[in-house]
Design a protein around this motif. Sequence first.
Motif, PDB file in Angstrom:
ATOM      1  N   SER A  36       0.909  -1.311  -0.098  1.00  0.00           N
ATOM      2  CA  SER A  36      -0.174  -0.022   0.044  1.00  0.00           C
ATOM      3  C   SER A  36       0.942   1.302  -0.108  1.00  0.00           C
ATOM      4  N   TRP A  37       0.616   2.120  -0.792  1.00  0.00           N
ATOM      5  CA  TRP A  37       1.267   3.461  -0.982  1.00  0.00           C
ATOM      6  C   TRP A  37       0.791   4.434   0.347  1.00  0.00           C
ATOM      7  N   LYS A  38       1.782   5.132   0.689  1.00  0.00           N
ATOM      8  CA  LYS A  38       1.180   6.462   1.730  1.00  0.00           C
ATOM      9  C   LYS A  38       1.378   7.654   1.113  1.00  0.00           C
ATOM     10  N   GLU A  39       0.564   8.711   1.421  1.00  0.00           N
ATOM     11  CA  GLU A  39       0.411   9.969   0.826  1.00  0.00           C
ATOM     12  C   GLU A  39       2.086  10.678   0.787  1.00  0.00           C
ATOM     13  N   LYS A  40       2.531  11.046  -0.172  1.00  0.00           N
ATOM     14  CA  LYS A  40       3.716  11.607  -0.552  1.00  0.00           C
ATOM     15  C   LYS A  40       4.718  10.695  -0.628  1.00  0.00           C
ATOM     16  N   ASP A  41       4.650   9.454  -0.761  1.00  0.00           N
ATOM     17  CA  ASP A  41       5.794   8.383  -0.924  1.00  0.00           C
ATOM     18  C   ASP A  41       6.546   8.757  -1.805  1.00  0.00           C
ATOM     19  N   ARG A  42       7.862   8.652  -1.586  1.00  0.00           N
ATOM     20  CA  ARG A  42       8.845   9.036  -2.837  1.00  0.00           C
ATOM     21  C   ARG A  42       9.406   7.793  -3.102  1.00  0.00           C
ATOM     22  N   ILE A  43       9.354   7.657  -4.420  1.00  0.00           N
ATOM     23  CA  ILE A  43       9.773   6.476  -5.017  1.00  0.00           C
ATOM     24  C   ILE A  43      10.925   6.616  -6.117  1.00  0.00           C
ATOM     25  N   ILE A  44      12.102   5.967  -5.729  1.00  0.00           N
ATOM     26  CA  ILE A  44      13.346   6.341  -6.463  1.00  0.00           C
ATOM     27  C   ILE A  44      13.358   5.014  -7.438  1.00  0.00           C
ATOM     28  N   LEU A  45      13.780   5.273  -8.782  1.00  0.00           N
ATOM     29  CA  LEU A  45      14.113   4.259  -9.634  1.00  0.00           C
ATOM     30  C   LEU A  45      15.372   4.502 -10.299  1.00  0.00           C
ATOM     31  N   ILE A  46      16.347   3.788  -9.920  1.00  0.00           N
ATOM     32  CA  ILE A  46      17.758   3.804 -10.232  1.00  0.00           C
ATOM     33  C   ILE A  46      18.299   2.889 -10.933  1.00  0.00           C
ATOM     34  N   GLY A  47      19.183   3.063 -11.902  1.00  0.00           N
ATOM     35  CA  GLY A  47      19.765   2.031 -12.628  1.00  0.00           C
ATOM     36  C   GLY A  47      20.645   2.584 -13.877  1.00  0.00           C
ATOM     37  N   ASP A  48      20.560   1.909 -15.011  1.00  0.00           N
ATOM     38  CA  ASP A  48      21.478   2.191 -16.219  1.00  0.00           C
ATOM     39  C   ASP A  48      20.683   2.795 -17.257  1.00  0.00           C
ATOM     40  N   SER A  49      21.052   2.688 -18.470  1.00  0.00           N
ATOM     41  CA  SER A  49      20.503   3.563 -19.556  1.00  0.00           C
ATOM     42  C   SER A  49      18.978   3.094 -19.774  1.00  0.00           C
ATOM     43  N   ILE A  50      18.731   1.845 -19.474  1.00  0.00           N
ATOM     44  CA  ILE A  50      17.413   1.439 -19.713  1.00  0.00           C
ATOM     45  C   ILE A  50      16.274   2.234 -18.747  1.00  0.00           C
ATOM     46  N   THR A  51      16.886   2.685 -17.613  1.00  0.00           N
ATOM     47  CA  THR A  51      16.050   3.357 -16.647  1.00  0.00           C
ATOM     48  C   THR A  51      16.286   4.924 -17.027  1.00  0.00           C
ATOM     49  N   GLU A  52      17.281   5.333 -17.467  1.00  0.00           N
ATOM     50  CA  GLU A  52      17.543   6.700 -17.859  1.00  0.00           C
ATOM     51  C   GLU A  52      16.738   6.952 -18.815  1.00  0.00           C
ATOM     52  N   LYS A  53      16.617   6.610 -19.715  1.00  0.00           N
ATOM     53  CA  LYS A  53      16.073   6.501 -21.360  1.00  0.00           C
ATOM     54  C   LYS A  53      15.503   8.011 -21.425  1.00  0.00           C
ATOM     55  N   GLY A  54      16.243   9.055 -21.660  1.00  0.00           N
ATOM     56  CA  GLY A  54      15.782  10.317 -22.069  1.00  0.00           C
ATOM     57  C   GLY A  54      15.520  11.240 -20.989  1.00  0.00           C
ATOM     58  N   ARG A  55      15.871  10.625 -19.832  1.00  0.00           N
ATOM     59  CA  ARG A  55      15.473  11.601 -18.546  1.00  0.00           C
ATOM     60  C   ARG A  55      16.317  12.990 -18.498  1.00  0.00           C
ATOM     61  N   PHE A  56      17.470  13.027 -19.015  1.00  0.00           N
ATOM     62  CA  PHE A  56      18.147  14.380 -18.981  1.00  0.00           C
ATOM     63  C   PHE A  56      17.644  15.268 -20.182  1.00  0.00           C
ATOM     64  N   GLU A  57      16.809  14.894 -20.931  1.00  0.00           N
ATOM     65  CA  GLU A  57      16.351  15.685 -22.164  1.00  0.00           C
ATOM     66  C   GLU A  57      14.898  15.882 -21.763  1.00  0.00           C
ATOM     67  N   ASP A  58      14.073  15.442 -20.707  1.00  0.00           N
ATOM     68  CA  ASP A  58      12.762  15.544 -20.348  1.00  0.00           C
ATOM     69  C   ASP A  58      12.805  16.646 -19.380  1.00  0.00           C
ATOM     70  N   PRO A  59      12.051  17.582 -19.543  1.00  0.00           N
ATOM     71  CA  PRO A  59      11.508  18.763 -18.296  1.00  0.00           C
ATOM     72  C   PRO A  59      11.195  18.121 -17.063  1.00  0.00           C
ATOM     73  N   ASP A  60      10.526  16.966 -17.238  1.00  0.00           N
ATOM     74  CA  ASP A  60       9.980  16.119 -15.978  1.00  0.00           C
ATOM     75  C   ASP A  60      11.002  15.555 -15.086  1.00  0.00           C
ATOM     76  N   GLN A  61      12.277  15.250 -15.922  1.00  0.00           N
ATOM     77  CA  GLN A  61      13.328  14.315 -15.648  1.00  0.00           C
ATOM     78  C   GLN A  61      12.806  13.028 -15.192  1.00  0.00           C
ATOM     79  N   LEU A  62      11.846  12.290 -16.078  1.00  0.00           N
ATOM     80  CA  LEU A  62      11.390  10.827 -16.128  1.00  0.00           C
ATOM     81  C   LEU A  62      11.776  10.216 -17.318  1.00  0.00           C
ATOM     82  N   GLY A  63      12.055  10.959 -18.475  1.00  0.00           N
ATOM     83  CA  GLY A  63      12.396  10.187 -19.661  1.00  0.00           C
ATOM     84  C   GLY A  63      11.181   9.631 -20.246  1.00  0.00           C
TER      85      GLY A  63
END
Length: 208
Positions: free
Chosen positions: A2-29
């Motif tokens: 179960s999620w809680k309000e304002k849970d912070r979820i970090i997804l970390i890894g290599d290029s498969i995770t990165e996939k365009g995040r540095f070019e994305d204004p939201d930094q999500l890729g």
Amino acid sequence: MSWKEKDRIILIGDSITEKGRFEDPDQLGDGYVRLIHDYLVTQHPTLRLDIVNKGIGGNRVTDLAERWEQDALQESPDWISISIGINDVWRQLDRPDMEQVYPDMFETVYEDIISQTIQHTKAHLILMEPTIIEEDPASKGNQLLQPYVATIHRLAEQYNALVIPTHQAFLTFLNANTDIPLTTDGVHMNSRGDMLMASTWLEQLYSS
């Protein structure tokens, strides 16, 4: 789960995770992290979940260890999802001249970052199996990945972490012989590969 309000979820890894995040204004890729983000925020609009992409292309588990303090521990995660292992094996195939991360080192370093996370945070741990190297279950890369996948399961059991069976999900798809590609080059995902990663992640989390 179960999620809680304002849970912070970090997804970390290599290029498969990165996939365009540095070019994305939201930094999500535009890869599996974006799909997970969009699903979670639309399914749980009142919780204001904070989903953060910390993928960096080319990373092996040793690279994660070098940036773990800054990119994981200092981010104060409630959940941390780790996707690593592809480059640890791929470099053995395309860069045999460089210092390699073989299974024993992979396990030692991975266990250390897990131990740090448990010691310094209260984050729930999510360990993703590495996906594939070539869209052939019998490829040398996929055979070499097996002890790395086994290590992730061993560590997950030892530290009560959740495993996301992404490697198995890809093998299951490939064994269906659909001739539908999931990657652009045998490793990096196309949109279908991203969807398979995201759906496997979500299904495993919601069934736990």
